[in-house]
Scaffold this motif. Structure first.
Motif, PDB file in Angstrom:
ATOM      1  N   GLY A 178       0.760  -1.103   0.057  1.00  0.00           N
ATOM      2  CA  GLY A 178      -0.018  -0.096   0.021  1.00  0.00           C
ATOM      3  C   GLY A 178       0.856   0.996  -0.057  1.00  0.00           C
ATOM      4  O   GLY A 178       2.201   1.313  -0.272  1.00  0.00           O
ATOM      5  N   VAL A 179       0.150   2.623   0.528  1.00  0.00           N
ATOM      6  CA  VAL A 179       0.645   3.497   0.372  1.00  0.00           C
ATOM      7  C   VAL A 179       0.851   4.214   1.770  1.00  0.00           C
ATOM      8  O   VAL A 179      -0.384   3.924   2.590  1.00  0.00           O
ATOM      9  N   THR A 180       1.748   5.068   2.317  1.00  0.00           N
ATOM     10  CA  THR A 180       1.496   5.804   3.601  1.00  0.00           C
ATOM     11  C   THR A 180       2.100   7.096   3.409  1.00  0.00           C
ATOM     12  O   THR A 180       3.210   7.198   2.771  1.00  0.00           O
ATOM     13  N   ASP A 181       1.613   8.085   4.302  1.00  0.00           N
ATOM     14  CA  ASP A 181       2.288   9.369   4.607  1.00  0.00           C
ATOM     15  C   ASP A 181       3.058   9.517   5.605  1.00  0.00           C
ATOM     16  O   ASP A 181       3.383  10.488   5.978  1.00  0.00           O
ATOM     17  N   GLY A 229      17.255   7.722  -0.011  1.00  0.00           N
ATOM     18  CA  GLY A 229      17.390   8.407   1.202  1.00  0.00           C
ATOM     19  C   GLY A 229      16.725   9.951   0.960  1.00  0.00           C
ATOM     20  O   GLY A 229      16.709  10.880   1.670  1.00  0.00           O
ATOM     21  N   ARG A 230      16.139  10.016  -0.244  1.00  0.00           N
ATOM     22  CA  ARG A 230      15.386  11.417  -0.469  1.00  0.00           C
ATOM     23  C   ARG A 230      14.364  11.654   0.455  1.00  0.00           C
ATOM     24  O   ARG A 230      13.408  10.855   1.053  1.00  0.00           O
ATOM     25  N   ARG A 231      14.257  12.788   1.173  1.00  0.00           N
ATOM     26  CA  ARG A 231      13.359  13.394   2.198  1.00  0.00           C
ATOM     27  C   ARG A 231      12.100  14.234   1.727  1.00  0.00           C
ATOM     28  O   ARG A 231      12.443  14.705   0.606  1.00  0.00           O
ATOM     29  N   GLY A 232      11.248  14.478   2.374  1.00  0.00           N
ATOM     30  CA  GLY A 232      10.123  15.302   2.386  1.00  0.00           C
ATOM     31  C   GLY A 232       9.213  14.599   1.193  1.00  0.00           C
ATOM     32  O   GLY A 232       8.530  15.586   0.607  1.00  0.00           O
ATOM     33  N   LEU A 233       9.188  13.562   0.922  1.00  0.00           N
ATOM     34  CA  LEU A 233       8.042  12.734   0.032  1.00  0.00           C
ATOM     35  C   LEU A 233       6.728  12.928   0.513  1.00  0.00           C
ATOM     36  O   LEU A 233       6.529  12.841   1.606  1.00  0.00           O
ATOM     37  N   LYS A 234       5.844  13.079  -0.322  1.00  0.00           N
ATOM     38  CA  LYS A 234       4.458  13.459   0.235  1.00  0.00           C
ATOM     39  C   LYS A 234       3.838  12.106   0.844  1.00  0.00           C
ATOM     40  O   LYS A 234       3.144  11.759   1.641  1.00  0.00           O
ATOM     41  N   ARG A 235       4.491  10.876   0.117  1.00  0.00           N
ATOM     42  CA  ARG A 235       4.081   9.428   0.667  1.00  0.00           C
ATOM     43  C   ARG A 235       5.062   8.626   0.038  1.00  0.00           C
ATOM     44  O   ARG A 235       5.686   8.839  -0.761  1.00  0.00           O
ATOM     45  N   THR A 236       5.259   7.150   0.495  1.00  0.00           N
ATOM     46  CA  THR A 236       5.966   6.337   0.211  1.00  0.00           C
ATOM     47  C   THR A 236       5.118   5.226  -0.002  1.00  0.00           C
ATOM     48  O   THR A 236       4.037   4.772   0.473  1.00  0.00           O
ATOM     49  N   VAL A 237       5.728   4.237  -0.887  1.00  0.00           N
ATOM     50  CA  VAL A 237       5.212   2.518  -1.149  1.00  0.00           C
ATOM     51  C   VAL A 237       5.837   1.700  -0.069  1.00  0.00           C
ATOM     52  O   VAL A 237       7.170   1.541  -0.091  1.00  0.00           O
ATOM     53  N   ALA A 238       4.796   0.810   0.450  1.00  0.00           N
ATOM     54  CA  ALA A 238       5.215   0.195   1.476  1.00  0.00           C
ATOM     55  C   ALA A 238       5.616  -1.379   0.656  1.00  0.00           C
ATOM     56  O   ALA A 238       4.723  -1.811  -0.055  1.00  0.00           O
ATOM     57  N   TYR A 247      10.070   1.207   2.734  1.00  0.00           N
ATOM     58  CA  TYR A 247       9.381   2.501   2.196  1.00  0.00           C
ATOM     59  C   TYR A 247      10.200   3.255   1.374  1.00  0.00           C
ATOM     60  O   TYR A 247      11.151   3.899   1.598  1.00  0.00           O
ATOM     61  N   TYR A 248       9.671   3.116  -0.140  1.00  0.00           N
ATOM     62  CA  TYR A 248      10.303   3.592  -1.108  1.00  0.00           C
ATOM     63  C   TYR A 248       9.379   4.803  -1.863  1.00  0.00           C
ATOM     64  O   TYR A 248       8.292   4.581  -1.851  1.00  0.00           O
ATOM     65  N   GLY A 249      10.216   5.732  -2.306  1.00  0.00           N
ATOM     66  CA  GLY A 249       9.481   6.549  -3.293  1.00  0.00           C
ATOM     67  C   GLY A 249       9.130   5.911  -4.487  1.00  0.00           C
ATOM     68  O   GLY A 249       9.348   4.734  -4.815  1.00  0.00           O
ATOM     69  N   THR A 250       8.090   6.499  -5.022  1.00  0.00           N
ATOM     70  CA  THR A 250       7.330   5.798  -6.382  1.00  0.00           C
ATOM     71  C   THR A 250       8.426   5.532  -7.412  1.00  0.00           C
ATOM     72  O   THR A 250       8.467   4.275  -7.939  1.00  0.00           O
ATOM     73  N   HIS A 262       6.352   3.786 -13.606  1.00  0.00           N
ATOM     74  CA  HIS A 262       6.096   4.546 -12.616  1.00  0.00           C
ATOM     75  C   HIS A 262       4.454   4.215 -12.398  1.00  0.00           C
ATOM     76  O   HIS A 262       3.713   4.046 -11.115  1.00  0.00           O
ATOM     77  N   GLY A 263       3.880   4.200 -13.417  1.00  0.00           N
ATOM     78  CA  GLY A 263       2.417   4.287 -13.527  1.00  0.00           C
ATOM     79  C   GLY A 263       1.720   2.988 -12.961  1.00  0.00           C
ATOM     80  O   GLY A 263       0.882   2.928 -12.203  1.00  0.00           O
ATOM     81  N   LYS A 264       2.532   1.795 -13.223  1.00  0.00           N
ATOM     82  CA  LYS A 264       1.890   0.445 -12.944  1.00  0.00           C
ATOM     83  C   LYS A 264       2.192   0.366 -11.295  1.00  0.00           C
ATOM     84  O   LYS A 264       1.251  -0.230 -10.473  1.00  0.00           O
ATOM     85  N   VAL A 265       3.262   0.939 -10.749  1.00  0.00           N
ATOM     86  CA  VAL A 265       3.579   0.961  -9.133  1.00  0.00           C
ATOM     87  C   VAL A 265       2.503   1.728  -8.492  1.00  0.00           C
ATOM     88  O   VAL A 265       1.833   1.279  -7.731  1.00  0.00           O
ATOM     89  N   THR A 266       2.218   2.887  -9.060  1.00  0.00           N
ATOM     90  CA  THR A 266       1.065   3.841  -8.800  1.00  0.00           C
ATOM     91  C   THR A 266      -0.476   2.976  -8.464  1.00  0.00           C
ATOM     92  O   THR A 266      -0.834   3.133  -7.396  1.00  0.00           O
ATOM     93  N   ASP A 267      -0.535   2.443  -9.536  1.00  0.00           N
ATOM     94  CA  ASP A 267      -1.925   1.665  -9.637  1.00  0.00           C
ATOM     95  C   ASP A 267      -1.948   0.597  -8.638  1.00  0.00           C
ATOM     96  O   ASP A 267      -2.961   0.362  -8.041  1.00  0.00           O
ATOM     97  N   ALA A 268      -0.843  -0.257  -8.663  1.00  0.00           N
ATOM     98  CA  ALA A 268      -0.870  -1.208  -7.734  1.00  0.00           C
ATOM     99  C   ALA A 268      -0.722  -0.871  -6.389  1.00  0.00           C
ATOM    100  O   ALA A 268      -1.577  -1.686  -5.397  1.00  0.00           O
ATOM    101  N   ALA A 269      -0.149   0.042  -5.952  1.00  0.00           N
ATOM    102  CA  ALA A 269      -0.339   0.605  -4.679  1.00  0.00           C
ATOM    103  C   ALA A 269      -1.501   1.053  -4.400  1.00  0.00           C
ATOM    104  O   ALA A 269      -2.181   0.750  -3.202  1.00  0.00           O
ATOM    105  N   ARG A 270      -2.302   1.693  -5.090  1.00  0.00           N
ATOM    106  CA  ARG A 270      -3.707   2.231  -4.819  1.00  0.00           C
ATOM    107  C   ARG A 270      -4.719   0.761  -4.459  1.00  0.00           C
ATOM    108  O   ARG A 270      -5.465   1.080  -3.804  1.00  0.00           O
ATOM    109  N   VAL A 271      -4.281   0.053  -5.513  1.00  0.00           N
ATOM    110  CA  VAL A 271      -5.240  -1.066  -5.385  1.00  0.00           C
ATOM    111  C   VAL A 271      -5.069  -2.032  -4.028  1.00  0.00           C
ATOM    112  O   VAL A 271      -5.964  -2.254  -3.240  1.00  0.00           O
TER     113      VAL A 271
END
Length: 227
Positions: A10-13, A22-31, A50-53, A64-73
Motif C-alpha cells: 500500500g501507500v503511507t504518508d 534517502g530522498r526526504r520530504g516525500l508526500k508519501r511512500t510505497v510500502a 518504504y520507497y518513493g514511487t 511508474h504508472g504500474k507501481v502507482t496503480d498497484a499501490a492504490r489497489v
C-alpha cells in the motif's frame, strides 16, 4: 517469469523518506514487503521497506504508472480489511465474555447458515476477534487503528417503519449538541413512523450492523453504548 523481490502492501504518508535513495520530504511512500524465491512474503512489519514511487518502480522493474496503480489497489484492499475488522469488533467485542448462549445468539444470528454445521460460536467469535484486532494493529502502512471497546463511539440510528435504516449520525461530544441531535432524530423518526436507537461501534458503517443485531444481546450492546 521472474518472481518480484517485493510485494506492494500500500501507500503511507507516515514515512516520507525513501528507504532506497534517502530522498526526504516525500508526500508519501510505497510500502514494500520482501518476497522469497517462491513469491511468498518473507518478513514482518519490521522488514517492510518504504520507497518513493520511482525507486519502487526500479526495484520491481515496473513502470511508474504500474507501481502507482498497484499501490492504490493494495491500499484499497487494506482499507476494506480494516472496515471488516471494525465491523467484527463492533459486533462481537461486546459479547466476548458473555455467557455462551449470548455469544451463540449473536454469532448464529449473523451467520445463520453455520447453525447445526458443527461450527462452534464461541470458538469462531474468539477467532474472528483475534484476526480483526491483528488487522487493525498492523502498522505496515500507518499507525495502529482503534480496536478496543473503549474506542467505540456512539451513533444515533434512525429506522423507518419498515425497519430499514434511514440515517446514522455520530453522537456529538457537546451536551447541547447531543440534545439538539436527539430532538431532531426523534422528530424525523416520527415523520417516518419509525424509531431511534443509540448504539456504539468503531465507525458509522459498523454501527449499521450493530443496530440490526442489537436485539440479540440487548444487555451487552447497551453496556457498550453506555445507555
Amino acid at each position: 517469469m521472474r518472481t518480484p523481490k517485493w510485494k506492494i502492501l500500500g501507500v503511507t504518508d507516515d514515512f516520507t523518506e525513501c528507504g532506497c535513495c534517502g530522498r526526504r520530504g516525500l508526500k508519501r511512500t510505497v510500502a514494500l514487503m520482501p518476497m522469497d524465491a517462491d513469491g511468498n512474503e518473507e518478513g514482518t512489519a519490521e522488514d517492510v521497506a518504504y520507497y518513493g514511487t520511482s525507486c519502487a518502480a526500479a526495484a520491481l522493474g515496473w513502470t511508474h504508472g504500474k507501481v502507482t496503480d498497484a499501490a492504490r489497489v493494495a491500499q484499497a484492499e487494506r482499507d476494506q480489511r480494516d472496515a471488516y475488522a471494525r465491523r467484527v469488533i463492533s459486533l462481537y467485542a461486546p459479547v466476548e465474555f458473555a455467557p455462551v448462549r449470548d455469544r451463540a445468539r449473536v454469532f448464529y444470528g449473523r451467520n445463520g447458515s453455520l447453525r447445526d454445521t458443527g461450527v462452534k460460536a464461541t470458538e469462531e467469535v474468539a477467532k474472528v476477534l483475534a484476526e480483526a484486532r491483528a488487522t487493525l494493529a498492523d502498522t505496515t502502512t500507518g499507525p495502529a487503528r482503534p480496536s478496543r471497546i473503549e474506542d467505540f463511539r456512539r451513533y444515533v440510528v434512525i429506522f423507518t417503519r419498515e425497519r430499514s435504516i434511514h440515517r446514522v449520525l455520530r453522537v456529538p461530544d457537546d451536551k447541547d449538541k447531543r440534545q439538539e441531535q436527539a430532538t431532531a432524530a426523534a422528530r424525523r423518526a416520527e415523520e417516518l413512523a419509525g424509531s431511534v436507537l443509540v448504539v456504539a461501534a468503531l465507525d458509522g458503517e459498523a454501527a449499521r450492523d450493530v443496530a440490526y443485531t442489537h436485539e440479540l444481546a440487548l444487555e451487552y450492546f447497551r453496556q457498550a453504548a453506555h445507555v
